[in-house]
Design a protein around this motif. Structure first.
Motif, PDB file in Angstrom:
ATOM      1  N   ARG A   1     -34.617  21.209  -5.494  1.00 52.49           N
ATOM      2  CA  ARG A   1     -33.888  22.493  -5.424  1.00 52.49           C
ATOM      3  C   ARG A   1     -32.952  22.652  -6.624  1.00 52.49           C
ATOM      4  N   THR A   2     -32.300  21.567  -7.030  1.00 55.33           N
ATOM      5  CA  THR A   2     -31.411  21.619  -8.191  1.00 55.33           C
ATOM      6  C   THR A   2     -32.191  21.987  -9.441  1.00 55.33           C
TER       7      THR A   2
ATOM      8  N   ILE B   1     -26.409  22.772  -1.975  1.00 56.59           N
ATOM      9  CA  ILE B   1     -27.514  21.834  -2.184  1.00 56.59           C
ATOM     10  C   ILE B   1     -27.118  20.424  -1.755  1.00 56.59           C
ATOM     11  N   GLN B   2     -25.853  20.078  -1.907  1.00 55.72           N
ATOM     12  CA  GLN B   2     -25.400  18.740  -1.507  1.00 55.72           C
ATOM     13  C   GLN B   2     -25.547  18.509  -0.010  1.00 55.72           C
TER      14      GLN B   2
ATOM     15  N   GLU C   1     -35.057  23.527  -9.654  1.00 54.26           N
ATOM     16  CA  GLU C   1     -35.559  24.902  -9.547  1.00 54.26           C
ATOM     17  C   GLU C   1     -34.443  25.917  -9.781  1.00 54.26           C
ATOM     18  N   ASN C   2     -33.265  25.684  -9.213  1.00 52.15           N
ATOM     19  CA  ASN C   2     -32.149  26.610  -9.416  1.00 52.15           C
ATOM     20  C   ASN C   2     -31.745  26.688 -10.886  1.00 52.15           C
ATOM     21  N   LEU C   3     -31.690  25.547 -11.548  1.00 55.13           N
ATOM     22  CA  LEU C   3     -31.348  25.552 -12.973  1.00 55.13           C
ATOM     23  C   LEU C   3     -32.406  26.295 -13.784  1.00 55.13           C
ATOM     24  N   LYS C   4     -33.677  26.085 -13.458  1.00 56.73           N
ATOM     25  CA  LYS C   4     -34.751  26.770 -14.179  1.00 56.73           C
ATOM     26  C   LYS C   4     -34.621  28.290 -14.025  1.00 56.73           C
ATOM     27  N   ARG C   5     -34.376  28.738 -12.826  1.00 61.36           N
ATOM     28  CA  ARG C   5     -34.213  30.182 -12.586  1.00 61.36           C
ATOM     29  C   ARG C   5     -32.963  30.722 -13.287  1.00 61.36           C
ATOM     30  N   PHE C   6     -31.910  29.925 -13.297  1.00 60.90           N
ATOM     31  CA  PHE C   6     -30.695  30.310 -14.011  1.00 60.90           C
ATOM     32  C   PHE C   6     -30.993  30.489 -15.495  1.00 60.90           C
ATOM     33  N   PHE C   7     -31.765  29.576 -16.073  1.00 62.05           N
ATOM     34  CA  PHE C   7     -32.119  29.677 -17.498  1.00 62.05           C
ATOM     35  C   PHE C   7     -32.873  30.965 -17.786  1.00 62.05           C
ATOM     36  N   TYR C   8     -33.829  31.312 -16.923  1.00 62.38           N
ATOM     37  CA  TYR C   8     -34.589  32.550 -17.131  1.00 62.38           C
ATOM     38  C   TYR C   8     -33.670  33.767 -17.132  1.00 62.38           C
TER      39      TYR C   8
ATOM     40  N   ALA D   1     -34.794  15.644 -16.895  1.00 63.53           N
ATOM     41  CA  ALA D   1     -34.730  15.316 -15.470  1.00 63.53           C
ATOM     42  C   ALA D   1     -36.015  15.752 -14.768  1.00 63.53           C
ATOM     43  N   GLN D   2     -36.555  16.892 -15.163  1.00 64.56           N
ATOM     44  CA  GLN D   2     -37.807  17.381 -14.571  1.00 64.56           C
ATOM     45  C   GLN D   2     -38.937  16.379 -14.821  1.00 64.56           C
ATOM     46  N   LYS D   3     -38.974  15.796 -16.014  1.00 65.71           N
ATOM     47  CA  LYS D   3     -40.002  14.792 -16.335  1.00 65.71           C
ATOM     48  C   LYS D   3     -39.840  13.557 -15.452  1.00 65.71           C
ATOM     49  N   TYR D   4     -38.600  13.109 -15.268  1.00 66.31           N
ATOM     50  CA  TYR D   4     -38.351  11.976 -14.372  1.00 66.31           C
ATOM     51  C   TYR D   4     -38.792  12.305 -12.949  1.00 66.31           C
ATOM     52  N   PHE D   5     -38.491  13.530 -12.522  1.00 66.94           N
ATOM     53  CA  PHE D   5     -38.860  13.949 -11.169  1.00 66.94           C
ATOM     54  C   PHE D   5     -40.379  13.912 -10.985  1.00 66.94           C
TER      55      PHE D   5
END
Length: 159
Positions: free
Chosen positions: A50-51, A38-39, A53-60, A115-119
């Protein structure tokens, strides 16, 4: 509980081990493969997107494994009589580690949501600052703790 464990021991141990592998292995993949990939994305907004989204999918993926890990650990501690054994301190150390990991995971989860809220409001700098400790501190800490707990599990099974 002991009879239940005897009847389903292979399945319970398998679920316990595969849950640990998914959780810890997922963190290793995120930190040492996905993070660096991602970097390479040049556009900061897309990199953050992308970061998140990846974290969200990881949580699921990992939340069910954390719950499975907890349930199977309780079953094994009770069924194997660790509380009356010299191995109890190892079992409890292992469970304390997993508990600390769960607390760190909750911290990661909450930071990601912040972070999602800031985004969403377009404050990409605040989003980035909120995400930074996840990759820099929290996931590496949980990887070390997870590998330690897995090792202790091997010690327990080998004794």
């Amino acid at each position: 509980m002991s009879e239940f464990f005897q009847n389903y021991s292979a399945l319970i141990v398998f679920l316990h081990v595969i849950s640990a592998v998914i959780w810890v292995g997922g963190m290793i993949a995120i930190r040492f493969a996905i993070h660096y990939s991602i970097q390479e994305i040049q556009e900061p907004k897309l990199r953050l997107e992308r970061t998140l989204e990846n974290l969200k999918r990881f949580f699921y993926m990992v939340i069910p494994t954390i719950l499975t890990l907890l349930i199977t650990a309780i079953i094994m501690i009770l069924a194997l009589g660790f509380e009356k054994s010299s191995l109890y301190s190892i079992a409890m150390t292992k469970e304390i580690i997993w508990t600390i990991m769960a607390i760190v995971f909750i911290t990661i989860y909450l930071r990601r949501n912040k972070a999602q809220k800031y985004f969403k409001i377009g404050d990409f700098e605040a989003c980035k600052k909120t995400l930074l400790p996840i990759a820099k501190y929290y996931i590496p800490l949980n990887i070390i703790l997870g590998l330690t707990a897995i090792y202790l599990g091997v010690v327990l099974r080998g004794l």
